[in-house]
Design a protein around this motif. Structure first.
Motif, PDB file in Angstrom:
ATOM      1  N   VAL A  40      46.327  42.431  38.674  1.00  0.00           N
ATOM      2  CA  VAL A  40      45.942  42.885  39.853  1.00  0.00           C
ATOM      3  C   VAL A  40      44.528  43.620  39.999  1.00  0.00           C
ATOM      4  O   VAL A  40      43.847  42.997  40.798  1.00  0.00           O
ATOM      5  CB  VAL A  40      47.096  44.033  40.160  1.00  0.00           C
ATOM      6  N   MET A  59      54.625  27.298  35.927  1.00  0.00           N
ATOM      7  CA  MET A  59      53.358  26.826  36.092  1.00  0.00           C
ATOM      8  C   MET A  59      52.602  27.770  35.070  1.00  0.00           C
ATOM      9  O   MET A  59      51.397  27.205  34.298  1.00  0.00           O
ATOM     10  CB  MET A  59      52.839  27.034  37.551  1.00  0.00           C
ATOM     11  N   ALA A  60      52.942  28.978  34.952  1.00  0.00           N
ATOM     12  CA  ALA A  60      52.101  30.120  34.266  1.00  0.00           C
ATOM     13  C   ALA A  60      52.571  30.042  32.808  1.00  0.00           C
ATOM     14  O   ALA A  60      51.947  30.819  31.829  1.00  0.00           O
ATOM     15  CB  ALA A  60      52.332  31.587  35.016  1.00  0.00           C
ATOM     16  N   GLN A  90      39.282  41.728  40.308  1.00  0.00           N
ATOM     17  CA  GLN A  90      40.743  41.503  41.319  1.00  0.00           C
ATOM     18  C   GLN A  90      41.520  40.275  40.688  1.00  0.00           C
ATOM     19  O   GLN A  90      41.217  39.957  39.963  1.00  0.00           O
ATOM     20  CB  GLN A  90      40.118  41.438  42.760  1.00  0.00           C
ATOM     21  N   MET A  91      42.659  40.263  41.617  1.00  0.00           N
ATOM     22  CA  MET A  91      43.541  39.200  41.291  1.00  0.00           C
ATOM     23  C   MET A  91      43.002  38.025  41.444  1.00  0.00           C
ATOM     24  O   MET A  91      42.068  37.711  42.368  1.00  0.00           O
ATOM     25  CB  MET A  91      44.956  39.205  42.396  1.00  0.00           C
ATOM     26  N   ASN A  92      42.836  36.855  40.452  1.00  0.00           N
ATOM     27  CA  ASN A  92      42.232  35.775  40.526  1.00  0.00           C
ATOM     28  C   ASN A  92      42.905  34.942  39.619  1.00  0.00           C
ATOM     29  O   ASN A  92      42.977  34.607  38.324  1.00  0.00           O
ATOM     30  CB  ASN A  92      40.890  36.000  39.705  1.00  0.00           C
ATOM     31  N   ASN A  93      43.558  34.175  40.018  1.00  0.00           N
ATOM     32  CA  ASN A  93      44.533  32.998  39.731  1.00  0.00           C
ATOM     33  C   ASN A  93      43.597  32.031  38.874  1.00  0.00           C
ATOM     34  O   ASN A  93      44.300  31.449  37.968  1.00  0.00           O
ATOM     35  CB  ASN A  93      45.261  32.260  40.883  1.00  0.00           C
ATOM     36  N   GLU A  94      42.404  31.780  39.345  1.00  0.00           N
ATOM     37  CA  GLU A  94      41.690  30.666  38.727  1.00  0.00           C
ATOM     38  C   GLU A  94      41.432  31.152  37.260  1.00  0.00           C
ATOM     39  O   GLU A  94      41.212  30.496  36.313  1.00  0.00           O
ATOM     40  CB  GLU A  94      40.410  30.297  39.334  1.00  0.00           C
ATOM     41  N   THR A  99      35.946  30.644  40.319  1.00  0.00           N
ATOM     42  CA  THR A  99      35.334  31.150  41.603  1.00  0.00           C
ATOM     43  C   THR A  99      36.008  32.616  41.418  1.00  0.00           C
ATOM     44  O   THR A  99      37.129  32.791  40.467  1.00  0.00           O
ATOM     45  CB  THR A  99      35.707  30.284  42.657  1.00  0.00           C
ATOM     46  N   GLY A 100      35.805  33.279  42.570  1.00  0.00           N
ATOM     47  CA  GLY A 100      36.451  34.530  42.715  1.00  0.00           C
ATOM     48  C   GLY A 100      35.769  35.762  41.823  1.00  0.00           C
ATOM     49  O   GLY A 100      34.516  35.609  41.136  1.00  0.00           O
ATOM     50  N   LYS A 101      36.541  36.752  41.655  1.00  0.00           N
ATOM     51  CA  LYS A 101      35.639  38.006  40.676  1.00  0.00           C
ATOM     52  C   LYS A 101      36.500  38.397  39.675  1.00  0.00           C
ATOM     53  O   LYS A 101      37.919  37.857  39.599  1.00  0.00           O
ATOM     54  CB  LYS A 101      35.554  39.328  41.811  1.00  0.00           C
ATOM     55  N   ASP A 150      41.908  23.147  36.616  1.00  0.00           N
ATOM     56  CA  ASP A 150      42.969  21.973  36.560  1.00  0.00           C
ATOM     57  C   ASP A 150      42.353  20.609  36.137  1.00  0.00           C
ATOM     58  O   ASP A 150      43.175  19.705  35.509  1.00  0.00           O
ATOM     59  CB  ASP A 150      43.609  21.756  38.037  1.00  0.00           C
ATOM     60  N   PHE A 205      53.586  38.800  32.427  1.00  0.00           N
ATOM     61  CA  PHE A 205      52.482  38.388  33.441  1.00  0.00           C
ATOM     62  C   PHE A 205      52.947  38.162  34.883  1.00  0.00           C
ATOM     63  O   PHE A 205      52.484  38.229  35.527  1.00  0.00           O
ATOM     64  CB  PHE A 205      51.842  37.136  32.959  1.00  0.00           C
ATOM     65  N   LYS A 241      44.080  30.924  34.757  1.00  0.00           N
ATOM     66  CA  LYS A 241      44.303  29.486  34.463  1.00  0.00           C
ATOM     67  C   LYS A 241      43.183  29.107  33.369  1.00  0.00           C
ATOM     68  O   LYS A 241      43.528  28.729  32.350  1.00  0.00           O
ATOM     69  CB  LYS A 241      44.301  28.731  35.655  1.00  0.00           C
TER      70      LYS A 241
END
Lengths: 646, 248
Positions: A211, A241-242, A557-561, A552-554, A508, A65, A564
């Motif tokens: 990505v 963290m990941a 695409q890159m989406n850290n949320e 949130t986000g899509k 979180d 990752f 997680k």
């Protein structure tokens, strides 16, 4: 109940590996190019395996990752790597390394695996030196060693305080060579979302491209999980963290047994939590306990004054300090094993003697050592660690004692594997921290790097051919099958489900809540009542997560949320299994301390009559109690003893 | 502490990016820079907005994942640390902080503050290794290496591959990064056998990836969080010269 077959070869313990290699099936070099192997994770275990299998001629697909294989968390290991080279002429041997590791693990590791680890340890060093790993050297040009906890010999090889980094860059360089040669195909920023099992065999994985968000299928004749441990289930840990358990957990849900999940190592010397926004805890090397003395004030009034900032630790006189490790364990003092040191710190802080604002810190004091040896010597020994501490906390440890507290660090438990590192799913392997086999209930310092490289360079490459030999006529794995189709749909549904909740709390929020609960009730000290409560509360947090999480986000695409959320969803399930396992094991061994099982002096009491086994848990469907399978441990080469550090 | 943040937002590699302003309040001085960004992202989630993407992982300064150009400096104002080891006590209350990605032709933006640094991996693939297959290595002590050579090799090998040297260089040159690996092997007998081929291939790949040339400004050394010395560049130039003269 299926019987667990650990497939231990015949012969005396020192002949087993030789016997295995002499009789296992092989794949001839011209057939290897017809065989594909997927490796998930490119830390020390996965990177080493990718390089070695590539050299052997298999087609390797490596997934990770991170943006580069060099970023895996193996890189953060500081201290060193053990090997029974006996370069110091201090009577070290394979047997002695084996013995120390089994004893250090409190007799809950599989004897035969550990012996093999010790046997191969020397060759690991040879390999790393050939790669150009710049180990510390003596003036004569030979390799230097240092001592580490749990051993009376000097067998730890090191590269300053960055041994993990240098070993990982070594494995990375070998892997790079195979990428250039076209034998390893590398997939960065790809996270494994599921494993695909066809006709009972592991035949591929489903990944998410971090990505583009694309869900993809990849087929192979065998799949190797090298994705590390699950210390992040506690939210705050020394892990990156990941770091996550998703890959391992998905194999569990597809039929791989999960072993000894309750064995989680809590490291005693970490920088304490400083505030609400804290995201991780930084480890201070165990080596500091060689010269540092651990204490808290004797009088509760002094503790109060310190917390209010009215008193400095240096103002507390010698007779008003409680050097509690030296008091409780006069023979080993500040050098007791990790689990013992961690529990003792918790005991003092729970009694109200913690020395920082939060009440969860003890002092690690170098004043005596500085007076005895001088600033310069201490700087030579620990300079980089002192600098790191000062950078993080703003305090200078040359003038004021360090504050430390235990933190979640390493998972001895993991996916159950046999002697070949194969899981209960044929064709699915687990290596490195991701498996359970070598460290028992407690890992010794400088042993994790050894085990990862041993699995990656030597064990897996030697055992995987025994399985792949049956696949030389199979041909490429077709990913257009109902099994792949279903796994891909499941992955897409999971993501859709997470977005559709549209709740009110962030990922979180739930992870922190879970972490606090785990720390409190499934942490350093456990009891039946607390564990039963934990199991119920984990379920509640999990239910709330699925009702109220907000991502949130899509998806495309890159989406850290989203990343997680997928990981935390799995932690919320794994946490329950950890608690169930801890509840089942009503004995204290290694890192697992059950309050019901202690001596009159409140020390850990192992129970070999009832619990001398590996707990291997089988998934039985959502909401069902998992089934426990026991692998009885037999010790033929070693005599069982109760640990004693008084 | 309170801060005004001006952060680069860019939806993807092809979209047009822009500077956006955000506020964070009541941040303790013991909070790390990335934890401050975590707090901002929590606010964004609460508002239902897409979070700011930024690369990070170990948060102890060794994995090289984190980046960020902070107030015009790679990894921010403090020397010899990565962004993840930067704490808010390095800033003043009420300060405005500009946060941008590591910029270079060879580092295309993926999203917001995240860039694609895989060019650095491809340079290593071109020659940053010794060709020993597992199992074929000689006994570790068969090859004595002087203590000071091992130490010098280690100093070069400490590079974490973060790309700060590239981001800070006005030419976006990767010379410090490449020279660290070339130097590490130049100090060690294991590296000698393939030395010429290594330096030629790695430099060629560096050029192919679109990194700029070195004009000896030394900015890379100043911003390197691991203190990698530009002496390594001199050593690489020497290795390169020798290799060019002796190769066919």
């Amino acid at each position: 109940m299926t019987k667990l077959d650990s497939k231990i070869p015949e012969g005396t313990i020192d002949r087993k590996w030789e016997n295995y290699k002499s009789h296992s099936n092989l794949v001839n070099p011209s057939n290897r190019r017809k065989l594909d192997v997927i490796i998930v994770g490119t830390g020390l275990a996965g990177g080493a395996a990718a390089a070695t299998l590539g050299e052997a001629g298999y087609n390797v697909k490596a997934f990770y990752f991170q943006d580069s294989p060099r970023r895996a968390h193996s890189i953060a290991a500081q201290g060193g790597i053990n090997a029974s080279k006996n370069y110091q002429n201090d009577n070290d041997s394979d047997y002695r390394l084996f013995y120390d590791t089994v004893k250090g693990g409190d007799y809950r590791a599989r004897e035969e695996n550990v012996y093999r680890l010790a046997e191969l340890s020397g060759n690991i060093i040879d390999q790393c030196v050939a790669q150009g790993v710049p180990f510390a050297r003596e003036y004569g040009g030979t390799l230097a060693n240092r001592s580490f906890g749990g051993a009376q010999v000097s067998r730890t090889f090191y590269a300053s305080g960055a041994t993990g980094q240098q070993l990982l860059l070594g494995a990375y360089s070998s892997m790079n060579r195979q990428i250039k040669a076209g034998k390893v195909k590398s997939y960065n920023r790809h996270e494994m979302i599921d494993v695909v099992v066809v006709d009972g065999k592991a035949r591929g994985i489903i990944t998410r491209d971090l990505v583009t968000g694309k869900i993809e299928r990849f087929g192979a004749h065998a799949v190797v999980i090298a994705t590390g441990g699950y210390a992040n289930v506690y939210y705050l840990s020394t892990n990156a963290m990941a770091c996550n358990a998703t890959a391992a957990w998905k194999t569990y849900k597809k039929g791989a047994y999960f072993a000894n999940p309750c064995f989680c190592q809590i490291h005693p010397t970490c920088i304490p939590v400083s505030g609400e926004l804290q995201s991780k805890l930084t480890l201070m090397s165990e080596s500091l306990r060689n010269d540092g003395r651990i204490w808290v004030p004797k009088n509760i009034e002094d503790v109060k004054a310190i917390r209010e900032g009215k008193l400095k630790p240096t103002q507390i006189s010698e007779e008003n300090r409680d050097y509690y490790l030296e008091r409780r364990y006069p023979a080993f003092g500040n050098l007791v094993p990790r689990d013992v040191a961690s529990r003792a710190a918790k005991e003092r802080c729970d009694a109200g003697y913690g020395v920082n604002k939060t009440g969860f810190a003890v002092y690690l004091d170098f004043q005596d050592a500085i007076n005895r040896l001088g600033d310069k010597t201490i700087r030579e020994r620990y300079g980089n660690l002192f600098d790191m501490y000062e950078n993080i906390t703003g305090d200078n440890p040359y003038y004021t004692p360090m504050m430390i507290y235990p933190a979640s660090h390493y998972s001895m438990g993991g996916i159950w594997v046999d002697y070949e590192t194969m899981t209960t799913i044929p064709g699915l392997y687990a290596i490195g921290e991701a498996n359970f086999s070598d460290h028992g209930a407690n890992r010794l310092g400088a042993s994790s790097l050894m085990q990862c490289l041993c699995d990656g360079y030597f064990v897996l490459p030697a055992t995987i051919s025994n399985y792949l030999a049956n696949d030389i006529h199979t041909g490429p794995i077709n990913t257009n099958t109902p099994e792949f189709e279903k796994a891909e749909i499941d992955a897409n549904n999971l993501i859709k489900k997470l977005f559709d909740i549209k709740g009110t709390k962030s990922v979180d929020y739930f992870h922190k809540k879970l972490g606090l609960l785990m720390w409190d009730k499934v942490g350093l000290s456990r009891n039946e009542k607390g564990l039963n409560e934990a199991i119920a509360e984990i379920k509640t947090i999990r239910e709330n997560f699925w009702k109220d999480v907000k991502v949130t986000g899509k998806a495309d695409q890159m989406n850290n949320e989203l990343e997680k959320a997928i990981r935390v969803a799995d932690f919320l399930e794994l946490a329950e299994l950890i608690a169930i396992d801890a509840l089942n094991r009503n004995e204290s061994c290694g890192a697992h301390f059950r309050e019901e099982s202690q001596t009159e002096e409140n020390e850990a009491k192992r129970n070999d009559n009832d619990y001398k086994y590996v707990s291997a848990w089988q998934y039985t469907g959502e909401g069902n109690q998992p089934t426990l399978h026991k692998e009885e441990l037999t010790f033929n080469a070693i005599e069982l003893k109760q640990r004693n550090y008084k | 502490m309170d801060f005004t943040l001006k952060i680069w937002r860019q939806e993807n590699a092809t979209a047009k990016g822009s500077q956006q302003e955000y506020k964070v309040k009541d941040i303790s001085s013991d909070t790390s820079f990335l934890e401050m960004l975590d707090a901002l992202n929590q606010q964004l989630v609460e508002k239902g907005e897409d979070v700011i993407s930024f690369d990070n992982d170990c948060r102890e300064g060794v994995c090289g994942t984190c980046s960020l150009y902070i107030n015009g400096e790679a990894h921010g104002p403090k020397k010899l640390v990565t962004t993840c080891q930067l704490y808010m006590r390095s800033f003043t209350d009420g300060q405005t902080i500009y946060i941008e990605p590591f910029r270079a032709n060879a580092f295309p933006v993926i999203k917001d503050l995240v860039v694609d640094r895989s060019a650095l991996d491809r340079i290593q693939q071109a020659g940053g290794y010794t060709s020993f297959n597992t199992g074929s290595a000689p006994e570790a002590n068969a090859m004595p290496i002087a203590k000071e050579d091992a130490a010098a090799a280690f100093d070069a090998a400490e590079c974490i591959g973060c790309g700060a040297c590239v981001a800070t260089c006005k030419n976006a040159s990767a010379m410090l990064y490449v020279s660290a690996k070339v130097s590490q092997f130049a100090y060690l007998p294991q590296g000698k056998v393939e030395a010429a081929e290594r330096v030629l291939n790695m430099v060629a790949q560096m050029d192919t990836e679109g990194f700029g040339n070195c004009t000896n400004t030394g900015a890379c050394e100043v911003e390197c969080p691991k203190g990698i010395s530009i002496k390594n560049i001199a050593r690489m130039n020497r290795e390169f010269m020798c290799a060019s003269l002796t190769s066919e």
